[in-house]
Design a protein around this motif. Structure first.
Motif, mmCIF file in Angstrom:
data_model
loop_
_atom_site.group_PDB
_atom_site.id
_atom_site.type_symbol
_atom_site.label_atom_id
_atom_site.label_comp_id
_atom_site.label_asym_id
_atom_site.label_seq_id
_atom_site.Cartn_x
_atom_site.Cartn_y
_atom_site.Cartn_z
ATOM 1 N N CYS A 141 15.058 -0.327 1.717
ATOM 2 C CA CYS A 141 16.079 -0.953 2.566
ATOM 3 C C CYS A 141 15.485 -2.217 3.169
ATOM 4 C CB CYS A 141 16.572 0.007 3.653
ATOM 5 S SG CYS A 141 15.435 0.275 5.024
ATOM 6 N N HIS A 142 16.358 -3.116 3.576
ATOM 7 C CA HIS A 142 15.882 -4.396 4.102
ATOM 8 C C HIS A 142 15.005 -4.208 5.340
ATOM 9 C CE1 HIS A 142 18.671 -6.112 1.280
ATOM 10 N NE2 HIS A 142 18.349 -7.345 1.646
ATOM 11 N N GLY A 143 15.420 -3.330 6.230
ATOM 12 C CA GLY A 143 14.659 -3.131 7.459
ATOM 13 C C GLY A 143 13.249 -2.659 7.205
ATOM 14 N N ALA A 144 13.090 -1.767 6.244
ATOM 15 C CA ALA A 144 11.750 -1.262 5.922
ATOM 16 C C ALA A 144 10.868 -2.373 5.377
ATOM 17 C CB ALA A 144 11.852 -0.121 4.916
ATOM 18 N N ALA A 145 11.439 -3.250 4.550
ATOM 19 C CA ALA A 145 10.674 -4.353 3.984
ATOM 20 C C ALA A 145 10.311 -5.381 5.053
ATOM 21 C CB ALA A 145 11.467 -5.010 2.856
ATOM 22 N N TRP A 146 11.290 -5.728 5.887
ATOM 23 C CA TRP A 146 11.008 -6.687 6.968
ATOM 24 C C TRP A 146 9.954 -6.152 7.929
ATOM 25 C CZ3 TRP A 146 16.936 -7.215 7.784
ATOM 26 C CH2 TRP A 146 17.444 -8.184 6.927
ATOM 27 N N GLY A 147 9.916 -4.836 8.096
ATOM 28 C CA GLY A 147 9.017 -4.232 9.067
ATOM 29 C C GLY A 147 7.568 -4.169 8.651
ATOM 30 N N ARG A 148 7.285 -4.398 7.378
ATOM 31 C CA ARG A 148 5.895 -4.370 6.922
ATOM 32 C C ARG A 148 5.193 -5.670 7.303
ATOM 33 N NH1 ARG A 148 3.925 0.225 6.638
ATOM 34 N NH2 ARG A 148 2.100 -1.027 6.101
ATOM 35 N N GLU A 149 4.044 -5.544 7.950
ATOM 36 C CA GLU A 149 3.321 -6.726 8.415
ATOM 37 C C GLU A 149 2.562 -7.426 7.285
ATOM 38 O OE1 GLU A 149 3.231 -8.246 11.329
ATOM 39 O OE2 GLU A 149 4.714 -6.865 12.170
ATOM 40 N N GLU A 150 2.401 -6.751 6.144
ATOM 41 C CA GLU A 150 1.601 -7.335 5.062
ATOM 42 C C GLU A 150 2.134 -8.696 4.609
ATOM 43 O OE1 GLU A 150 0.652 -2.953 4.762
ATOM 44 O OE2 GLU A 150 2.455 -4.140 5.114
ATOM 45 N N SER A 151 3.464 -8.839 4.534
ATOM 46 C CA SER A 151 4.013 -10.098 4.029
ATOM 47 C C SER A 151 3.701 -11.266 4.957
ATOM 48 C CB SER A 151 5.518 -9.979 3.807
ATOM 49 O OG SER A 151 6.182 -9.635 5.000
ATOM 50 N N TYR A 152 3.754 -11.036 6.265
ATOM 51 C CA TYR A 152 3.486 -12.106 7.231
ATOM 52 C C TYR A 152 2.007 -12.507 7.213
ATOM 53 C CZ TYR A 152 7.954 -10.225 8.753
ATOM 54 O OH TYR A 152 9.244 -9.763 8.770
ATOM 55 N N ARG A 153 1.153 -11.491 7.140
ATOM 56 C CA ARG A 153 -0.278 -11.793 7.082
ATOM 57 C C ARG A 153 -0.628 -12.507 5.778
ATOM 58 N NH1 ARG A 153 -5.528 -10.033 9.014
ATOM 59 N NH2 ARG A 153 -7.042 -10.229 7.304
ATOM 60 N N PHE A 154 -0.031 -12.065 4.681
ATOM 61 C CA PHE A 154 -0.304 -12.683 3.390
ATOM 62 C C PHE A 154 0.029 -14.178 3.432
ATOM 63 C CE2 PHE A 154 1.129 -13.846 -0.951
ATOM 64 C CZ PHE A 154 -0.048 -13.601 -1.639
ATOM 65 N N ALA A 155 1.211 -14.512 3.938
ATOM 66 C CA ALA A 155 1.611 -15.917 4.016
ATOM 67 C C ALA A 155 0.638 -16.717 4.874
ATOM 68 C CB ALA A 155 3.028 -16.023 4.575
#
Length: 271
Positions: free
Chosen positions: A150-164
């Motif tokens: 679900c979108h909320g679960a994906a947005w909630g993962r911090e990995e994407s923000y740290r990766f960027a």
């Protein structure tokens, strides 16, 4: 352009198909950003969730001007299992027109392939293959054992923000497997750990049965875990005899958040 139709207009002329318009819109949006003087053209990334990740995986094979990409859930090499989304990729015409793996060699920037192990729409086998195809460009794989689709679960993962952030700053974002584990007995491999990671933890995540799904997409398999050992920069693990597939989960804490990366998926039928 046409409405989102899940690619089922594949028998129509290409210029009338939804996915063609979606890709053109993504490339056009990037072109607009590149002409904006307020934006650093060297620091533009792309991210998409679910069907958005399918479009991202296709777009990066046509447009290699990004600094990074983050497809959440989906990837290239779709169609491994018949499920909610990937069923369409088993059709010959769709494979001929819209297989992201056919252009994945054009990707020359880091990609975070973040996915859910028990996804109702995608199989992490596809993400793993996409990761291996782009690893030389600095890509990472993060198979989330307990994340739902679900979108909320994906947005909630911090990995994407740290990766960027880390890619743009030239820093190591997650624990990196220097070599990938292989075989179904004793595995060992070297890793690199970010300097700011604390409480580093490694474990074996494995299946005793193949990836199977209900018609609704519901996963019919269960996963299991076992201890892995970290000694300096070396990970070792003993693979139980009844394992069908496995990967090593590697995580560490930074800023109070636990960041997860994984090795590629090892499957018995491919060993």
């Amino acid at each position: 352009g046409p409405d989102h139709d899940g690619m089922y207009s594949f028998n129509s002329p290409v210029e009338e198909q939804w996915v063609h318009h979606a890709l053109m819109d993504v490339i056009l949006a990037h072109n607009i950003l590149l002409t904006d003087d307020r934006i650093d053209s060297c620091k533009i990334g792309i991210c998409g969730i679910s069907w958005g990740s399918v479009i991202v995986s296709l777009a990066i094979g046509y447009d290699n001007r990004y600094a990074f990409a983050i497809p959440l859930y989906g990837s290239a090499f779709l169609g491994y299992q018949t499920k909610v989304i990937t069923d369409i990729f088993r059709k010959k015409k769709v494979k001929e027109l819209w297989s992201a793996e056919d252009r994945i060699d054009k990707v020359h920037f880091p990609v975070l392939w973040l996915c859910a192990l028990k996804d109702s729409a995608f199989c992490c086998y596809s993400n793993s293959r996409s990761y291996l195809a782009t690893k030389k460009e600095g890509s990472y794989l993060s198979i989330q054992a307990d994340m739902i689709h679900c979108h909320g679960a994906a947005w909630g993962r911090e990995e994407s923000y740290r990766f960027a952030d880390c890619v743009l700053q030239g820093k190591l974002p997650f624990i990196k497997a220097v070599t990938e584990p292989q075989g179904f007995e004793h595995v060992h491999f070297k890793i690199e750990i970010p300097k700011d990671f604390e409480n580093v933890f490694v474990r074996l995540v494995y299946l005793k049965e193949p990836f199977t799904y209900a018609e609704s997409g519901e996963p019919l398999f269960e996963y299991h875990t076992a201890q892995a050992v970290l000694d300096g920069d070396t990970v070792t693990a003993e693979i139980p005899k009844d394992v069908c597939s496995y990967f090593i989960e590697m995580s560490g804490e930074s800023g109070g958040e636990r960041m997860v990366s994984t090795t590629s998926l090892v499957m018995r039928e491919e060993s």
